[in-house]
Design a protein around this motif. Structure first.
Motif, PDB file in Angstrom:
ATOM      1  N   ALA A  66       0.810  -1.222   0.000  1.00 32.70           N
ATOM      2  CA  ALA A  66       0.000   0.000   0.000  1.00 32.70           C
ATOM      3  C   ALA A  66       0.843   1.271   0.000  1.00 32.70           C
ATOM      4  CB  ALA A  66      -0.943  -0.004   1.205  1.00 32.70           C
ATOM      5  N   GLU A  67       2.148   1.116   0.031  1.00 33.10           N
ATOM      6  CA  GLU A  67       3.071   2.257   0.040  1.00 33.10           C
ATOM      7  C   GLU A  67       2.750   3.222   1.173  1.00 33.10           C
ATOM      8  OE1 GLU A  67       2.837   3.738  -3.996  1.00 33.10           O
ATOM      9  OE2 GLU A  67       3.969   2.028  -4.775  1.00 33.10           O
ATOM     10  N   ILE A  68       2.481   2.648   2.340  1.00 34.92           N
ATOM     11  CA  ILE A  68       2.177   3.447   3.530  1.00 34.92           C
ATOM     12  C   ILE A  68       3.477   3.872   4.178  1.00 34.92           C
ATOM     13  CG2 ILE A  68       1.204   3.311   5.861  1.00 34.92           C
ATOM     14  CD1 ILE A  68      -1.007   1.518   4.646  1.00 34.92           C
ATOM     15  N   ASP A  69       3.512   5.132   4.610  1.00 33.35           N
ATOM     16  CA  ASP A  69       4.714   5.661   5.245  1.00 33.35           C
ATOM     17  C   ASP A  69       4.439   5.930   6.728  1.00 33.35           C
ATOM     18  OD1 ASP A  69       7.256   6.701   5.631  1.00 33.35           O
ATOM     19  OD2 ASP A  69       6.717   8.674   4.857  1.00 33.35           O
ATOM     20  N   LYS A  70       3.861   7.067   7.040  1.00 32.18           N
ATOM     21  CA  LYS A  70       3.631   7.432   8.443  1.00 32.18           C
ATOM     22  C   LYS A  70       2.160   7.464   8.812  1.00 32.18           C
ATOM     23  CE  LYS A  70       7.819  10.134   8.645  1.00 32.18           C
ATOM     24  NZ  LYS A  70       8.423  11.432   8.639  1.00 32.18           N
ATOM     25  N   ASN A  71       1.311   7.803   7.870  1.00 36.82           N
ATOM     26  CA  ASN A  71      -0.116   7.914   8.146  1.00 36.82           C
ATOM     27  C   ASN A  71      -0.891   6.847   7.394  1.00 36.82           C
ATOM     28  OD1 ASN A  71      -0.106  10.207   9.894  1.00 36.82           O
ATOM     29  ND2 ASN A  71       0.380  11.458   8.109  1.00 36.82           N
ATOM     30  N   VAL A  72      -1.940   6.380   8.040  1.00 38.69           N
ATOM     31  CA  VAL A  72      -2.806   5.356   7.454  1.00 38.69           C
ATOM     32  C   VAL A  72      -4.215   5.934   7.383  1.00 38.69           C
ATOM     33  CG1 VAL A  72      -3.714   3.014   7.680  1.00 38.69           C
ATOM     34  CG2 VAL A  72      -1.392   3.538   8.508  1.00 38.69           C
ATOM     35  N   MET A  73      -4.793   5.906   6.184  1.00 43.06           N
ATOM     36  CA  MET A  73      -6.166   6.357   6.012  1.00 43.06           C
ATOM     37  C   MET A  73      -7.076   5.129   6.001  1.00 43.06           C
ATOM     38  SD  MET A  73      -7.899   8.596   2.965  1.00 43.06           S
ATOM     39  CE  MET A  73      -7.361  10.205   3.555  1.00 43.06           C
ATOM     40  N   PHE A  74      -8.027   5.114   6.933  1.00 42.69           N
ATOM     41  CA  PHE A  74      -9.034   4.064   7.006  1.00 42.69           C
ATOM     42  C   PHE A  74     -10.258   4.563   6.242  1.00 42.69           C
ATOM     43  CE2 PHE A  74      -6.268   3.226  10.508  1.00 42.69           C
ATOM     44  CZ  PHE A  74      -6.314   1.857  10.715  1.00 42.69           C
ATOM     45  N   VAL A  75     -10.697   3.806   5.234  1.00 40.47           N
ATOM     46  CA  VAL A  75     -11.813   4.203   4.392  1.00 40.47           C
ATOM     47  C   VAL A  75     -12.914   3.153   4.515  1.00 40.47           C
ATOM     48  CG1 VAL A  75     -12.551   4.755   2.048  1.00 40.47           C
ATOM     49  CG2 VAL A  75     -10.227   5.350   2.797  1.00 40.47           C
ATOM     50  N   GLY A  76     -14.037   3.546   5.100  1.00 41.18           N
ATOM     51  CA  GLY A  76     -15.165   2.639   5.246  1.00 41.18           C
ATOM     52  C   GLY A  76     -15.822   2.351   3.912  1.00 41.18           C
ATOM     53  N   LEU A  77     -16.143   1.079   3.685  1.00 40.71           N
ATOM     54  CA  LEU A  77     -16.789   0.649   2.449  1.00 40.71           C
ATOM     55  C   LEU A  77     -18.075  -0.122   2.742  1.00 40.71           C
ATOM     56  CD1 LEU A  77     -13.675  -0.642   0.459  1.00 40.71           C
ATOM     57  CD2 LEU A  77     -14.759   1.600   0.302  1.00 40.71           C
ATOM     58  N   GLY A  78     -18.692   0.155   3.873  1.00 43.18           N
ATOM     59  CA  GLY A  78     -19.905  -0.587   4.254  1.00 43.18           C
ATOM     60  C   GLY A  78     -19.521  -1.854   4.992  1.00 43.18           C
ATOM     61  N   PRO A  79     -19.609  -3.029   4.356  1.00 40.57           N
ATOM     62  CA  PRO A  79     -19.299  -4.273   5.055  1.00 40.57           C
ATOM     63  C   PRO A  79     -17.795  -4.541   5.201  1.00 40.57           C
ATOM     64  CG  PRO A  79     -19.979  -4.754   2.815  1.00 40.57           C
ATOM     65  CD  PRO A  79     -20.166  -3.264   3.020  1.00 40.57           C
ATOM     66  N   THR A  80     -16.974  -3.742   4.517  1.00 37.94           N
ATOM     67  CA  THR A  80     -15.519  -3.886   4.602  1.00 37.94           C
ATOM     68  C   THR A  80     -14.907  -2.490   4.695  1.00 37.94           C
ATOM     69  OG1 THR A  80     -15.162  -3.785   2.207  1.00 37.94           O
ATOM     70  CG2 THR A  80     -15.576  -5.973   3.157  1.00 37.94           C
ATOM     71  N   PHE A  81     -13.580  -2.443   4.776  1.00 35.87           N
ATOM     72  CA  PHE A  81     -12.889  -1.158   4.730  1.00 35.87           C
ATOM     73  C   PHE A  81     -11.518  -1.360   4.119  1.00 35.87           C
ATOM     74  CE2 PHE A  81     -12.048  -2.947   8.913  1.00 35.87           C
ATOM     75  CZ  PHE A  81     -10.728  -2.645   9.199  1.00 35.87           C
ATOM     76  N   GLN A  82     -10.870  -0.249   3.815  1.00 34.51           N
ATOM     77  CA  GLN A  82      -9.528  -0.289   3.248  1.00 34.51           C
ATOM     78  C   GLN A  82      -8.603   0.611   4.041  1.00 34.51           C
ATOM     79  OE1 GLN A  82     -10.357   0.835  -0.878  1.00 34.51           O
ATOM     80  NE2 GLN A  82     -10.038  -1.287  -1.506  1.00 34.51           N
ATOM     81  N   LEU A  83      -7.310   0.299   3.964  1.00 31.74           N
ATOM     82  CA  LEU A  83      -6.255   1.118   4.536  1.00 31.74           C
ATOM     83  C   LEU A  83      -5.415   1.630   3.374  1.00 31.74           C
ATOM     84  CD1 LEU A  83      -7.029  -1.219   6.657  1.00 31.74           C
ATOM     85  CD2 LEU A  83      -4.905  -0.569   7.767  1.00 31.74           C
ATOM     86  N   TRP A  84      -5.148   2.931   3.374  1.00 32.12           N
ATOM     87  CA  TRP A  84      -4.476   3.601   2.265  1.00 32.12           C
ATOM     88  C   TRP A  84      -3.367   4.522   2.758  1.00 32.12           C
ATOM     89  CZ3 TRP A  84      -5.598   3.802  -3.052  1.00 32.12           C
ATOM     90  CH2 TRP A  84      -6.754   3.130  -3.468  1.00 32.12           C
ATOM     91  N   ASN A  85      -2.427   4.792   1.881  1.00 35.56           N
ATOM     92  CA  ASN A  85      -1.560   5.950   2.006  1.00 35.56           C
ATOM     93  C   ASN A  85      -2.487   7.124   1.671  1.00 35.56           C
ATOM     94  OD1 ASN A  85      -0.108   8.197   0.810  1.00 35.56           O
ATOM     95  ND2 ASN A  85       1.706   6.910   0.845  1.00 35.56           N
ATOM     96  N   PRO A  86      -2.600   8.133   2.545  1.00 39.84           N
ATOM     97  CA  PRO A  86      -3.560   9.219   2.296  1.00 39.84           C
ATOM     98  C   PRO A  86      -3.401   9.911   0.943  1.00 39.84           C
ATOM     99  CG  PRO A  86      -2.765   9.343   4.539  1.00 39.84           C
ATOM    100  CD  PRO A  86      -1.941   8.296   3.844  1.00 39.84           C
ATOM    101  N   GLU A  87      -2.165  10.122   0.494  1.00 41.39           N
ATOM    102  CA  GLU A  87      -1.959  10.785  -0.798  1.00 41.39           C
ATOM    103  C   GLU A  87      -2.469   9.916  -1.944  1.00 41.39           C
ATOM    104  OE1 GLU A  87       0.698  10.436   1.447  1.00 41.39           O
ATOM    105  OE2 GLU A  87       0.525  12.475   2.248  1.00 41.39           O
ATOM    106  N   SER A  88      -2.232   8.622  -1.869  1.00 38.23           N
ATOM    107  CA  SER A  88      -2.707   7.707  -2.910  1.00 38.23           C
ATOM    108  C   SER A  88      -4.225   7.699  -2.969  1.00 38.23           C
ATOM    109  CB  SER A  88      -2.202   6.280  -2.657  1.00 38.23           C
ATOM    110  OG  SER A  88      -0.812   6.220  -2.708  1.00 38.23           O
ATOM    111  N   TYR A  89      -4.868   7.698  -1.792  1.00 29.20           N
ATOM    112  CA  TYR A  89      -6.329   7.679  -1.783  1.00 29.20           C
ATOM    113  C   TYR A  89      -6.894   8.975  -2.368  1.00 29.20           C
ATOM    114  CZ  TYR A  89     -11.186   7.343  -0.600  1.00 29.20           C
ATOM    115  OH  TYR A  89     -12.552   7.311  -0.698  1.00 29.20           O
ATOM    116  N   GLU A  90      -6.291  10.104  -2.030  1.00 28.87           N
ATOM    117  CA  GLU A  90      -6.786  11.383  -2.553  1.00 28.87           C
ATOM    118  C   GLU A  90      -6.718  11.403  -4.082  1.00 28.87           C
ATOM    119  OE1 GLU A  90      -8.485  13.888  -1.144  1.00 28.87           O
ATOM    120  OE2 GLU A  90      -8.483  12.645   0.650  1.00 28.87           O
ATOM    121  N   LYS A  91      -5.639  10.845  -4.652  1.00 28.76           N
ATOM    122  CA  LYS A  91      -5.530  10.776  -6.113  1.00 28.76           C
ATOM    123  C   LYS A  91      -6.641   9.903  -6.684  1.00 28.76           C
ATOM    124  CE  LYS A  91      -0.534  11.382  -6.260  1.00 28.76           C
ATOM    125  NZ  LYS A  91       0.753  10.698  -6.435  1.00 28.76           N
TER     126      LYS A  91
END
Length: 153
Positions: free
Chosen positions: A103-128
């Protein structure tokens, strides 16, 4: 069934520990495993995650559903790649290096709710990704109605 909503950013410490948002932990509190199940997303540079009940439900469906060989192989790969990440006393999990690297995570982890599941992202990658999804929706005039997600997504 667990329900994951919202987008929350938490910091990851030098020991690769990150606090799972309290609302996500509360959604999992009645499950038999006190933690999350996490595996690499094969669609994005992110980590897919859910509770043990969802994985048990998918496992039970393997005997009763008619999956194509390709679907069965992909589901089997998810089980093979899955990691059980238990909560510590502070509600944190330790992210394995292979998932962090994927996930190319460095210092911060973005948790994104998807209803029955969720994802963890590098915040910059998710914003793109989010900006691309919004742009695509605007260009194609997509206006999703809030109806159930098709099975298999």
């Amino acid at each position: 069934m667990a329900l994951f909503l919202s987008t929350i950013i938490n910091g990851m410490d030098s020991k690769c520990r990150v606090s799972v948002p309290s609302t996500f932990r509360n959604s999992l509190k009645n499950q038999s495993f006190k933690g999350i199940i996490a595996f690499p997303s094969y669609n994005d540079k992110s980590i897919d995650a859910c509770g043990i009940q969802r994985m048990e439900s998918i496992s039970n469906s393997l005997d009763s559903e008619n999956y194509s060989r390709e679907e069965f192989d992909l589901i089997s790969m998810y089980f093979g790649e899955a990691e059980k990440l238990p909560f510590d006393n502070d509600g944190r999990v330790i992210l394995p290096k292979k998932l962090i690297n994927h996930a190319e995570i460095d210092k911060n982890v973005m948790f994104v709710g998807l209803g029955p599941t969720f994802q963890l992202w590098n915040p910059e990658s998710y914003e793109k990704k989010k900006n691309n999804m919004i742009k695509n929706a605007q260009e194609k005039k997509i206006n999703p109605r809030l109806r159930p997600i098709p099975k298999g997504m």
